[in-house]
Design an enzyme around this catalytic site. Structure first.
Site, PDB file in Angstrom:
ATOM      1  N   MET A 106       0.760  -1.125  -0.239  1.00 10.25           N
ATOM      2  CA  MET A 106       0.035   0.019  -0.072  1.00 10.25           C
ATOM      3  C   MET A 106       0.946   1.243  -0.132  1.00 10.25           C
ATOM      4  O   MET A 106       0.439   2.547   0.361  1.00 10.25           O
ATOM      5  CB  MET A 106      -0.978   0.102   1.139  1.00 10.25           C
ATOM      6  N   GLY A 107       2.198   1.050  -0.098  1.00 11.19           N
ATOM      7  CA  GLY A 107       3.015   2.250  -0.515  1.00 11.19           C
ATOM      8  C   GLY A 107       3.549   2.700   0.921  1.00 11.19           C
ATOM      9  O   GLY A 107       3.431   1.910   2.148  1.00 11.19           O
ATOM     10  N   ALA A 108       4.025   3.996   0.791  1.00 14.19           N
ATOM     11  CA  ALA A 108       4.987   4.455   1.905  1.00 14.19           C
ATOM     12  C   ALA A 108       5.871   3.344   2.389  1.00 14.19           C
ATOM     13  O   ALA A 108       5.894   2.799   3.302  1.00 14.19           O
ATOM     14  CB  ALA A 108       4.199   4.924   3.203  1.00 14.19           C
ATOM     15  N   GLY A 150      11.007  -2.869   5.543  1.00 11.65           N
ATOM     16  CA  GLY A 150      10.334  -4.009   5.464  1.00 11.65           C
ATOM     17  C   GLY A 150       9.939  -4.515   3.912  1.00 11.65           C
ATOM     18  O   GLY A 150       9.977  -5.600   3.651  1.00 11.65           O
ATOM     19  N   HIS A 151       9.259  -3.501   3.271  1.00  8.09           N
ATOM     20  CA  HIS A 151       8.960  -3.797   1.855  1.00  8.09           C
ATOM     21  C   HIS A 151       9.996  -4.001   1.159  1.00  8.09           C
ATOM     22  O   HIS A 151       9.975  -5.051   0.341  1.00  8.09           O
ATOM     23  CB  HIS A 151       8.226  -2.441   1.248  1.00  8.09           C
ATOM     24  N   GLY A 167       4.821 -10.541   3.910  1.00  2.67           N
ATOM     25  CA  GLY A 167       5.342 -10.359   5.226  1.00  2.67           C
ATOM     26  C   GLY A 167       4.818 -11.115   6.312  1.00  2.67           C
ATOM     27  O   GLY A 167       3.548 -11.150   6.355  1.00  2.67           O
ATOM     28  N   ARG A 212       2.352   2.749   8.728  1.00  2.16           N
ATOM     29  CA  ARG A 212       2.002   3.841   9.893  1.00  2.16           C
ATOM     30  C   ARG A 212       3.031   4.475  11.044  1.00  2.16           C
ATOM     31  O   ARG A 212       2.455   5.357  11.453  1.00  2.16           O
ATOM     32  CB  ARG A 212       0.716   2.990  10.620  1.00  2.16           C
TER      33      ARG A 212
HETATM   34  P1  AMP Z   1       1.619  -3.059   3.423  1.00  2.00           P
HETATM   35  O1  AMP Z   1       2.071  -1.987   2.507  1.00  2.00           O
HETATM   36  O2  AMP Z   1       1.499  -2.735   5.081  1.00  2.00           O
HETATM   37  O3  AMP Z   1       0.243  -3.618   2.956  1.00  2.00           O
HETATM   38  O4  AMP Z   1       2.440  -4.172   3.159  1.00  2.00           O
HETATM   39  C1  AMP Z   1       2.849  -4.936   2.090  1.00  2.00           C
HETATM   40  C2  AMP Z   1       3.393  -5.994   2.601  1.00  2.00           C
HETATM   41  O5  AMP Z   1       4.462  -5.624   2.901  1.00  2.00           O
HETATM   42  C3  AMP Z   1       2.790  -6.976   3.288  1.00  2.00           C
HETATM   43  O6  AMP Z   1       3.157  -8.239   2.864  1.00  2.00           O
HETATM   44  C4  AMP Z   1       3.294  -6.855   4.592  1.00  2.00           C
HETATM   45  O7  AMP Z   1       3.190  -7.851   5.327  1.00  2.00           O
HETATM   46  C5  AMP Z   1       4.723  -6.664   4.480  1.00  2.00           C
HETATM   47  N1  AMP Z   1       5.274  -5.902   5.620  1.00  2.00           N
HETATM   48  C6  AMP Z   1       4.960  -4.750   5.989  1.00  2.00           C
HETATM   49  N2  AMP Z   1       5.759  -4.709   7.029  1.00  2.00           N
HETATM   50  C7  AMP Z   1       6.872  -5.295   7.147  1.00  2.00           C
HETATM   51  C8  AMP Z   1       7.738  -5.556   7.988  1.00  2.00           C
HETATM   52  N3  AMP Z   1       8.068  -4.959   8.876  1.00  2.00           N
HETATM   53  N4  AMP Z   1       8.623  -6.845   7.791  1.00  2.00           N
HETATM   54  C9  AMP Z   1       8.400  -7.632   6.679  1.00  2.00           C
HETATM   55  N5  AMP Z   1       7.313  -7.418   5.951  1.00  2.00           N
HETATM   56  C10 AMP Z   1       6.520  -6.412   6.135  1.00  2.00           C
END
Ligand code: AMP
Length: 283
Positions: free
Chosen positions: A30-32, A36-37, A150, A190
């Site tokens: 979802m960006g930002a 981790g990404h 993740g 966030r």
């Molecule tokens: P999001 O942008 O928050 O929807 O996350 C996109 C992907 O990145 C999802 O598969 C999350 O589980 C993964 N993700 C987000 N934060 C982390 C993190 N700290 N460590 C590993 N994967 C992450």
């Protein structure tokens, strides 16, 4: 770096790559974007010739409209980060809501064998129908060989595995370790919204998860849960929504420990109006 806002153009590009026997990895986000990404994308690049990164704040997975409106949208700095990872092996898909949904911004309804009723499903109504809907569409558009998720969103990872199994979607789902800041806080888009005092308080979440893991070696799930709840009762800035010890496969809350089962602890905490989640393997 190629950035697509339109699925037809993206599909054409992917078809050409597939004709040339290039394998396609996919990292939905979802960006930002944060480290981790980046760790998911790097894992993708280690396995696949090309990694498609989608950047799309999916409206149907938000139960809280304020959270949807306030969700950070930072495409320019996201692209800058991606360029530091690879200039020629990443494709970005940053669509409009209309490109993905057309005029009907609604969720399909899914059954994930009960996984959807636990934890996040209980506290965020309709969340996993929204997640299932967007991922089914993105898998149809991108047709990846592998997709990377993740463990930070462990329940989501289990649900995605169930989605592709039930819907016969030919993609391998790969789970990736949680990436943390130096002080232990799980990285999250966030986190940038946390005011300084809340950011300082937030590492308490992982610190408590680690202590809970330690205690789980000798104490019952109930006792550990009570202990965690008492720890948060003393925290002024962090409000515990749930702490649950669950079977890592079924995600059902543990009543009695069995030697042969694998368990995980899951937590959701409010820091001000920002909801943070984390989890840890217990055995
Ligand atoms: P999001 O942008 O928050 O929807 O996350 C996109 C992907 O990145 C999802 O598969 C999350 O589980 C993964 N993700 C987000 N934060 C982390 C993190 N700290 N460590 C590993 N994967 C992450």
């Amino acid at each position: 770096m190629k950035i697509f806002h339109n699925k037809t153009e993206l599909k054409k590009s992917i078809q050409a790559l597939k004709k040339n026997q290039k394998s396609i990895g996919f990292v939905p986000t979802m960006g930002a974007l944060h480290q981790g990404h980046a760790s998911l994308i790097e894992q993708g690049l280690a396995n696949d010739a090309i990694v498609v990164v989608s950047i799309f704040v999916n409206p149907t997975q938000f139960d809280n409209q304020e959270d949807l409106v306030k969700y950070p949208r930072t495409l320019d700095s996201d692209v800058a980060l991606l360029k530091t990872i690879s200039k020629d092996r990443i494709l970005v898909y940053a669509p409009t809501v209309e490109d993905v949904y057309g005029k009907d911004v609604v969720s399909m309804t899914f059954k994930f064998d009960g996984l959807e009723h636990e934890m996040e499903g209980r506290f965020r109504e309709g969340h996993f129908d929204g997640v299932g809907t967007i991922l089914k569409r993105l898998f149809e558009i991108i047709s990846p060989d592998r997709a990377y998720f993740g463990e930070k969103d462990y329940q989501q990872l289990m649900i995605v595995k169930k989605l592709v199994e039930k819907q016969n979607i030919p993609v391998e789902i790969i789970g990736c370790k949680i990436h943390r800041a130096k002080d232990g806080l799980a990285m999250s888009s966030r986190n940038v919204r946390l005011k300084p005092e809340y950011r300082t308080a937030a590492p308490f979440i992982y610190k408590t998860l680690k202590a809970a893991k330690e205690k789980f070696g000798t104490k019952s799930a109930n006792k550990v849960t009570e202990w965690v709840e008492s720890q948060f009762a003393d925290q002024e800035l962090l409000e515990l929504e749930y702490f649950i010890i669950a079977d890592a496969q079924t995600l059902k809350t543990v009543k009695r420990k069995h030697n042969k089962k694998i368990y995980r602890a899951f937590i959701a905490v409010y820091a001000d109006d920002i909801r943070l989640i984390d989890n840890i393997a217990l055995n």
